[in-house]
Every structure is written in structure tokens, then in C-alpha cells.
Design an enzyme around this catalytic site. Structure first.
Site, PDB file in Angstrom:
ATOM      1  N   ASN A 170     -13.258   0.751  -7.358  1.00 40.29           N
ATOM      2  CA  ASN A 170     -14.201   1.786  -6.944  1.00 40.29           C
ATOM      3  C   ASN A 170     -14.784   2.586  -8.106  1.00 40.29           C
ATOM      4  OD1 ASN A 170     -13.692   1.183  -4.187  1.00 40.29           O
ATOM      5  ND2 ASN A 170     -11.826   2.414  -4.282  1.00 40.29           N
ATOM      6  N   HIS A 211      -3.450   5.983   3.937  1.00 36.77           N
ATOM      7  CA  HIS A 211      -4.283   4.881   3.460  1.00 36.77           C
ATOM      8  C   HIS A 211      -3.807   3.539   4.009  1.00 36.77           C
ATOM      9  CE1 HIS A 211      -5.933   1.953   0.527  1.00 36.77           C
ATOM     10  NE2 HIS A 211      -6.934   2.823   0.399  1.00 36.77           N
ATOM     11  N   SER A 243     -11.125  -0.677  -0.835  1.00 31.43           N
ATOM     12  CA  SER A 243      -9.845  -0.865  -0.151  1.00 31.43           C
ATOM     13  C   SER A 243     -10.066  -1.338   1.277  1.00 31.43           C
ATOM     14  CB  SER A 243      -9.064   0.455  -0.114  1.00 31.43           C
ATOM     15  OG  SER A 243      -8.603   0.816  -1.385  1.00 31.43           O
ATOM     16  N   ASP A 291       0.838  -1.193   0.000  1.00 31.70           N
ATOM     17  CA  ASP A 291       0.000   0.000   0.000  1.00 31.70           C
ATOM     18  C   ASP A 291       0.876   1.247   0.000  1.00 31.70           C
ATOM     19  OD1 ASP A 291      -2.271   1.863   0.871  1.00 31.70           O
ATOM     20  OD2 ASP A 291      -3.274  -0.074   0.922  1.00 31.70           O
TER      21      ASP A 291
END
Length: 397
Positions: free
Chosen positions: A199, A104, A267, A70
């Protein structure tokens, strides 16, 4: 006669001796986020919905190493204290994946393995698991960097080679031959891969695959909201395997010990499923990777029909994934697990069918009773004697 040394000379010599050769200047280190210090008094809705705490007497994910590929994972939050092991930073050397400029990756890691805290209501799905941070992205913005797929492929291989049993991929990237090979390498090494379904939602053509989620063998995760409905931005498709909370998500901030919220995203849904996989791997080390995947999918809260392109086999269920006997080691070796390519019948189909017929039978019985009431009443009035025979012949005017 002894030589005389000036104080300045002594200081200079000592300074020279303790200097670390090749050390990067402090200004070269990236800024890893602004401090956030708010608290979280109320339990986030995903934890109330999934209730992983019911599983904790059986498993907390202890001993399982989860790679989070990530934006990096910050160690500067009590929720992640003791949960991180040194990882890899492919963007800024010498940070071991501990720098998260975007936040994130830290939020994702917290959802997976966050600690309990007396000062907040937050905790992770598998608070006993450890996190191996691997930074491949600075943020979650769309990028056309041609190095991204290769970087992510390298990260998958590095995670596998450094002991990860589960890999969380809360990202989407173009498919390449290198990525194909890295995913297959992980699956061959019995590693479970969990990825976000994407998304794009309604803006992306239905059934258009998103990688690495669309690879066979990778758990592709869609998002639901607080009402259990499919999140509109969550990309549907025939590669979607399962769903988890993906809207109004709260988790640890990268700096300062506070908490941040995220409006929506698959996510975070992927992170919840990754945590459940860690719970299963810790509780059932006898299961191989395919059996773990099969178990998690079979024990989900299935939609009507058993599967649909919005939520796959349904919402992940931590308790049943760990405690049920479904998908156990008794499954025949080599038997294909639940997968989009080979849909399995809904294990509750017979129960649902019986329930439907029971309801239909009950309704028919109730109607019969309603129709019988006036007949019984009339019979009682006549003392069950036959009524006068009606003359159907034409009568004169």
C-alpha cells in the site's frame, strides 16, 4: 464414631478438586476489540462487481481449508459461524488464533468465507470454505520487529503442515532466507499463496518489490476502486499479477456481529482473490497449485495489452475462473503458468485486433458514402450525361 466435617472444609476440598492446574488468570487474556452492532442492508460494491453468487451453483469452496495469517480471526460474528477451525496464536498462547485485537484478520476472513445472513447483505466469496486463523500481528501498523519475518515464515510452514490448501497473506514483511524457504516449502507442497502487493503507492519507488507478494509463484494482488481504476495507494510493479476491489471495503467486525469499513488496502484485494482460488480448488481438485494460479490469471478481465504494472493481468473474475476451460488439467505437465517472468500473449488479442479493423473499415466506408452523395446527386441532375468540357486555355481580357 464417624468423624464430623465442617461445611467449609467440604467446600474447600471440592474447590481444590475442580481447579485446573496451570490455568492462566482471566486478566492475562488480551482485549479483542469493542462490540460493533450495526447492520449492512446494502450489498457491498465488490460483491456487485465480482458476482461470486453466479458461481455458487458450481462451487462455494466447500472442503477447502484457507489459512489466514494475520491479526487473528474472531469467531464472535455470525458471518464466520461454523467457518473457523482451531488455529495458532504466536502472540498469546491458548487462544488458537481466535483473538483479533485489531479486526483486520476478521475482515479478511469474512471476505474470503463469510456466511450468508438474513439480516445483512454481506457474504464471502467462498462461503463453503473453512478458515484456519494464525495470528502473527497485533495490528497492521508498520513494524520494525525483527521477529516478524521469522514468525510469518513459521506461520506459513505451520499452515501447510496443518492441511491448508490456500494461504492468504494480507501483509508485507522484509525478505529473509527463512521466508524464502517457507514460501518454497508451501509451493513444493502444492499450496497456493496469495499476498497483498502493498500500500505504498506513489510513495514507493515503482517496481520496488514487496514480499511475500514478489516471490515467483505467489499471486500478488493490487487494488481497484468502484470505477475499476487502480487505487493510488496500491503499489505498482513488475511483480503484480492480478487486481481486485481494494477501496471502500465493508466486512464483519471482530466483535458484536456488526460491520466495519476500510478506506482502502491491497490486504482486502488479496482476500477477494483468495476466495476465488478456494472456489477453483473446490470445483477442480484435479488441478495442481500451479494450474490453479494459471487459471485464475488467464481468466481475469485483462487490461489493454494483456498486462500492466498497476493491475497485472486485470481484475479477477470468479465466474470465468471456475466455469471456463482455460488453464484446465489439459495444460501440459510442467508447462510454465502465466507469470511476470514469462509473459503470455493476451488470449483476446486476435479478437481485439479484428474489432479494431472492423471499426476502421466501418469508418472508411461511412466516409466513402458521404463523399459519394454529392457525386450521385450531380449525376442524377445531369441524367448521368458528361458535363461540358472545361476550357483551360488563357482567355483574352
Amino acid at each position: 464414631m464417624r468423624p464430623k466435617f465442617s461445611l467449609a472444609l467440604v467446600v474447600a476440598v471440592v474447590a481444590a478438586l475442580i481447579t485446573v492446574p496451570g490455568a492462566a488468570p482471566a486478566s492475562a487474556a488480551p482485549v479483542c476489540g469493542k462490540p460493533i452492532t450495526n447492520e449492512l442492508p446494502d450489498t457491498p460494491w465488490p460483491l456487485r462487481r465480482l458476482r461470486p453468487d453466479l458461481v455458487f451453483p458450481l462451487s462455494r469452496g466447500a472442503g477447502v481449508l484457507v489459512a489466514v495469517i494475520d491479526s487473528g480471526v474472531s469467531p464472535n460474528h455470525r458471518a464466520l459461524n461454523g467457518r473457523l477451525v482451531p488455529g495458532l496464536d504466536m502472540l498469546a498462547p491458548n487462544t488458537q488464533g481466535f483473538c483479533d485485537e485489531h479486526g483486520h484478520g476478521t475482515l479478511v476472513a469474512g471476505i474470503i468465507a463469510g456466511n450468508f445472513s438474513s439480516s445483512s447483505a454481506f457474504y464471502g466469496i467462498a462461503p463453503g470454505a473453512r478458515i484456519l486463523p494464525i495470528r502473527v500481528l497485533r495490528d497492521q501498523q508498520k513494524s520494525f520487529d525483527q521477529d516478524n519475518p521469522q514468525r510469518i515464515a513459521n506461520a506459513i510452514r505451520w499452515a501447510v503442515d496443518h492441511g491448508a490448501e490456500v494461504v492468504n497473506l494480507s501483509l508485507v514483511t522484509p525478505r529473509t532466507a527463512e521466508l524464502d524457504a517457507a514460501v518454497q516449502y508451501a509451493l513444493d507442497k502444492d499450496v497456493v499463496l496469495v499476498a497483498a502487493a502493498g500500500n505504498e503507492g506513489a510513495t514507493q519507488q515503482r517496481n520496488e518489490p514487496a514480499y511475500p507478494a514478489a516471490y515467483p509463484g505467489v499471486i500478488a494482488v493490487a487494488g481497484i476502486d468502484e470505477n475499476g481504476a487502480h487505487v493510488q495507494t496500491s503499489t505498482p510493479g513488475d511483480y503484480v499479477d492480478i487486481a481486485a476491489p481494494g477501496k471502500n471495503i465493508v466486512g464483519p467486525a471482530a466483535n458484536g456481529g456488526g460491520f466495519v469499513s476500510a478506506p482502502e488496502g491491497t490486504s482486502f484485494a488479496a482476500a477477494y482473490v483468495t476466495g476465488v482460488v478456494a472456489l477453483v480448488r473446490a470445483y477442480r481438485p484435479d488441478l495442481n497449485g500451479r494450474q490453479v494460479v494459471d487459471r485464475v490469471l488467464r481468466t481475469a478481465d485483462h487490461p489493454a495489452g494483456g498486462w500492466d504494472p498497476d493491475v497485472g493481468f486485470g481484475v479477477v473474475n470468479p465466474y470465468w475462473a471456475v466455469a471456463s476451460i482455460a488453464g484446465s488439467a489439459e495444460q501440459a505437465e510442467g508447462e510454465a503458468p502465466v507469470a511476470v517472468a514469462a509473459r503470455q500473449p493476451d488470449p483476446l488479442a486476435d479478437v481485439r485486433q479484428a474489432a479494431i479493423w472492423t471499426v476502421v473499415g466501418g469508418v472508411l466506408f461511412a466516409l466513402m458514402l458521404l463523399l459519394a452523395v454529392p457525386v450521385i446527386r450531380r449525376g442524377r441532375q445531369r441524367r448521368w450525361r458528361p458535363g461540358a468540357k472545361q476550357d483551360l486555355r488563357p482567355q483574352p481580357d
